[in-house]
Design a protein around this motif. Sequence first.
Motif, PDB file in Angstrom:
ATOM      1  N   VAL A  54       0.839  -1.207   0.000  1.00  0.00           N
ATOM      2  CA  VAL A  54       0.000   0.000   0.000  1.00  0.00           C
ATOM      3  C   VAL A  54       0.871   1.252   0.000  1.00  0.00           C
ATOM      4  O   VAL A  54       0.606   2.203  -0.738  1.00  0.00           O
ATOM      5  CB  VAL A  54      -0.985   0.000   1.193  1.00  0.00           C
ATOM      6  CG1 VAL A  54      -1.624   1.358   1.378  1.00  0.00           C
ATOM      7  CG2 VAL A  54      -2.057  -1.059   0.984  1.00  0.00           C
ATOM      8  N   GLU A  55       1.923   1.263   0.820  1.00  0.00           N
ATOM      9  CA  GLU A  55       2.823   2.417   0.876  1.00  0.00           C
ATOM     10  C   GLU A  55       3.496   2.652  -0.476  1.00  0.00           C
ATOM     11  O   GLU A  55       3.638   3.791  -0.912  1.00  0.00           O
ATOM     12  CB  GLU A  55       3.880   2.224   1.969  1.00  0.00           C
ATOM     13  CG  GLU A  55       3.323   2.279   3.368  1.00  0.00           C
ATOM     14  CD  GLU A  55       2.885   3.676   3.765  1.00  0.00           C
ATOM     15  OE1 GLU A  55       3.441   4.660   3.241  1.00  0.00           O
ATOM     16  OE2 GLU A  55       1.982   3.785   4.603  1.00  0.00           O
ATOM     17  N   PHE A  56       3.916   1.571  -1.133  1.00  0.00           N
ATOM     18  CA  PHE A  56       4.571   1.716  -2.435  1.00  0.00           C
ATOM     19  C   PHE A  56       3.607   2.280  -3.470  1.00  0.00           C
ATOM     20  O   PHE A  56       3.935   3.238  -4.183  1.00  0.00           O
ATOM     21  CB  PHE A  56       5.132   0.376  -2.923  1.00  0.00           C
ATOM     22  CG  PHE A  56       5.694   0.466  -4.310  1.00  0.00           C
ATOM     23  CD1 PHE A  56       6.949   1.012  -4.517  1.00  0.00           C
ATOM     24  CD2 PHE A  56       4.957   0.039  -5.402  1.00  0.00           C
ATOM     25  CE1 PHE A  56       7.467   1.137  -5.796  1.00  0.00           C
ATOM     26  CE2 PHE A  56       5.461   0.157  -6.686  1.00  0.00           C
ATOM     27  CZ  PHE A  56       6.722   0.701  -6.890  1.00  0.00           C
ATOM     28  N   VAL A  57       2.413   1.696  -3.561  1.00  0.00           N
ATOM     29  CA  VAL A  57       1.429   2.167  -4.547  1.00  0.00           C
ATOM     30  C   VAL A  57       1.043   3.619  -4.265  1.00  0.00           C
ATOM     31  O   VAL A  57       0.916   4.427  -5.188  1.00  0.00           O
ATOM     32  CB  VAL A  57       0.194   1.238  -4.578  1.00  0.00           C
ATOM     33  CG1 VAL A  57      -0.916   1.819  -5.425  1.00  0.00           C
ATOM     34  CG2 VAL A  57       0.587  -0.148  -5.094  1.00  0.00           C
ATOM     35  N   THR A  58       0.899   3.964  -3.001  1.00  0.00           N
ATOM     36  CA  THR A  58       0.586   5.347  -2.631  1.00  0.00           C
ATOM     37  C   THR A  58       1.716   6.287  -3.044  1.00  0.00           C
ATOM     38  O   THR A  58       1.468   7.378  -3.573  1.00  0.00           O
ATOM     39  CB  THR A  58       0.314   5.449  -1.118  1.00  0.00           C
ATOM     40  OG1 THR A  58      -0.777   4.607  -0.779  1.00  0.00           O
ATOM     41  CG2 THR A  58      -0.015   6.877  -0.717  1.00  0.00           C
ATOM     42  N   ALA A  59       2.964   5.869  -2.821  1.00  0.00           N
ATOM     43  CA  ALA A  59       4.104   6.703  -3.195  1.00  0.00           C
ATOM     44  C   ALA A  59       4.154   6.919  -4.704  1.00  0.00           C
ATOM     45  O   ALA A  59       4.424   8.030  -5.168  1.00  0.00           O
ATOM     46  CB  ALA A  59       5.405   6.065  -2.702  1.00  0.00           C
ATOM     47  N   VAL A  60       3.884   5.879  -5.472  1.00  0.00           N
ATOM     48  CA  VAL A  60       3.918   6.005  -6.928  1.00  0.00           C
ATOM     49  C   VAL A  60       2.807   6.930  -7.414  1.00  0.00           C
ATOM     50  O   VAL A  60       3.046   7.825  -8.233  1.00  0.00           O
ATOM     51  CB  VAL A  60       3.815   4.620  -7.609  1.00  0.00           C
ATOM     52  CG1 VAL A  60       3.628   4.758  -9.113  1.00  0.00           C
ATOM     53  CG2 VAL A  60       5.051   3.788  -7.308  1.00  0.00           C
ATOM     54  N   THR A  61       1.593   6.732  -6.916  1.00  0.00           N
ATOM     55  CA  THR A  61       0.486   7.582  -7.377  1.00  0.00           C
ATOM     56  C   THR A  61       0.669   9.023  -6.933  1.00  0.00           C
ATOM     57  O   THR A  61       0.318   9.948  -7.665  1.00  0.00           O
ATOM     58  CB  THR A  61      -0.884   7.041  -6.909  1.00  0.00           C
ATOM     59  OG1 THR A  61      -0.890   6.911  -5.481  1.00  0.00           O
ATOM     60  CG2 THR A  61      -1.185   5.700  -7.560  1.00  0.00           C
ATOM     61  N   THR A  62       1.250   9.228  -5.759  1.00  0.00           N
ATOM     62  CA  THR A  62       1.546  10.591  -5.306  1.00  0.00           C
ATOM     63  C   THR A  62       2.598  11.228  -6.216  1.00  0.00           C
ATOM     64  O   THR A  62       2.485  12.404  -6.577  1.00  0.00           O
ATOM     65  CB  THR A  62       2.026  10.591  -3.843  1.00  0.00           C
ATOM     66  OG1 THR A  62       0.993  10.023  -3.024  1.00  0.00           O
ATOM     67  CG2 THR A  62       2.348  11.989  -3.358  1.00  0.00           C
ATOM     68  N   ALA A  63       3.607  10.445  -6.597  1.00  0.00           N
ATOM     69  CA  ALA A  63       4.639  10.950  -7.502  1.00  0.00           C
ATOM     70  C   ALA A  63       4.049  11.309  -8.874  1.00  0.00           C
ATOM     71  O   ALA A  63       4.565  12.182  -9.564  1.00  0.00           O
ATOM     72  CB  ALA A  63       5.746   9.915  -7.672  1.00  0.00           C
ATOM     73  N   MET A  64       2.970  10.654  -9.230  1.00  0.00           N
ATOM     74  CA  MET A  64       2.290  10.954 -10.494  1.00  0.00           C
ATOM     75  C   MET A  64       1.401  12.194 -10.376  1.00  0.00           C
ATOM     76  O   MET A  64       0.786  12.607 -11.344  1.00  0.00           O
ATOM     77  CB  MET A  64       1.448   9.747 -10.920  1.00  0.00           C
ATOM     78  CG  MET A  64       2.270   8.526 -11.263  1.00  0.00           C
ATOM     79  SD  MET A  64       1.255   7.057 -11.539  1.00  0.00           S
ATOM     80  CE  MET A  64       0.479   7.474 -13.093  1.00  0.00           C
ATOM     81  N   GLY A  65       1.305  12.727  -9.167  1.00  0.00           N
ATOM     82  CA  GLY A  65       0.490  13.915  -8.949  1.00  0.00           C
ATOM     83  C   GLY A  65      -0.971  13.607  -8.687  1.00  0.00           C
ATOM     84  O   GLY A  65      -1.829  14.474  -8.816  1.00  0.00           O
TER      85      GLY A  65
END
Length: 195
Positions: A54-65
């Motif tokens: 969950v943390e990884f997916v959240t970090a990626v989507t946050t990085a995508m804006g």
Amino acid sequence: MPAEAGVPDAATALGWQLASREALWLDFGVRRNDGRFRQVMGVAAMSDLNTRIVEFVTAVTTAMGLSLTATMEETADGPRVNLNGEGGDLLVRRRGEALSALQHIASSIFRDDLPEGQRLAVDCLGFQQDKDAELHKMAKFLAEKAVSTGASQEMGPLNPYERRIVHMAITELPNATSESIGDAFMKTVIITARR
């Protein structure tokens, strides 16, 4: 020393095991004010696999804006990350290509951590569940058509995940069978009446 060289050591220090000394760098094309692209890598040092996913997916989507909320759901096939929130439509555009890419990246990273026979799924706004249900329904429809006409029916080309859904749907019908043909990643599924 370039920043990329320190990633394997950092991952090891955080308790992550890498298959090799190489690291995957993700460039999401987020342009900074100075015109260069920034690269973002989200790493969470959590002992719980689901929390790390969950943390990884959240970090990626946050990085995508994107401002999405990730929740974890346990299914018979393995963990499923459900994404909801503002901007989720960006992941499901163009038949969910960005969502498929995100799932591929997350699956590649956490594949070895999952129990054998389980796979990680990433869904956004129910897109993948709806697509899976549609594929399941189409497989059953074509199986009934194969049984009633006696003619083989084809579906595809399909990726391994989609083929599995089709084969599972066909196993629910006692008078139909399915088989994948082809040598590439994308294969065609042939549905026939059971003899």
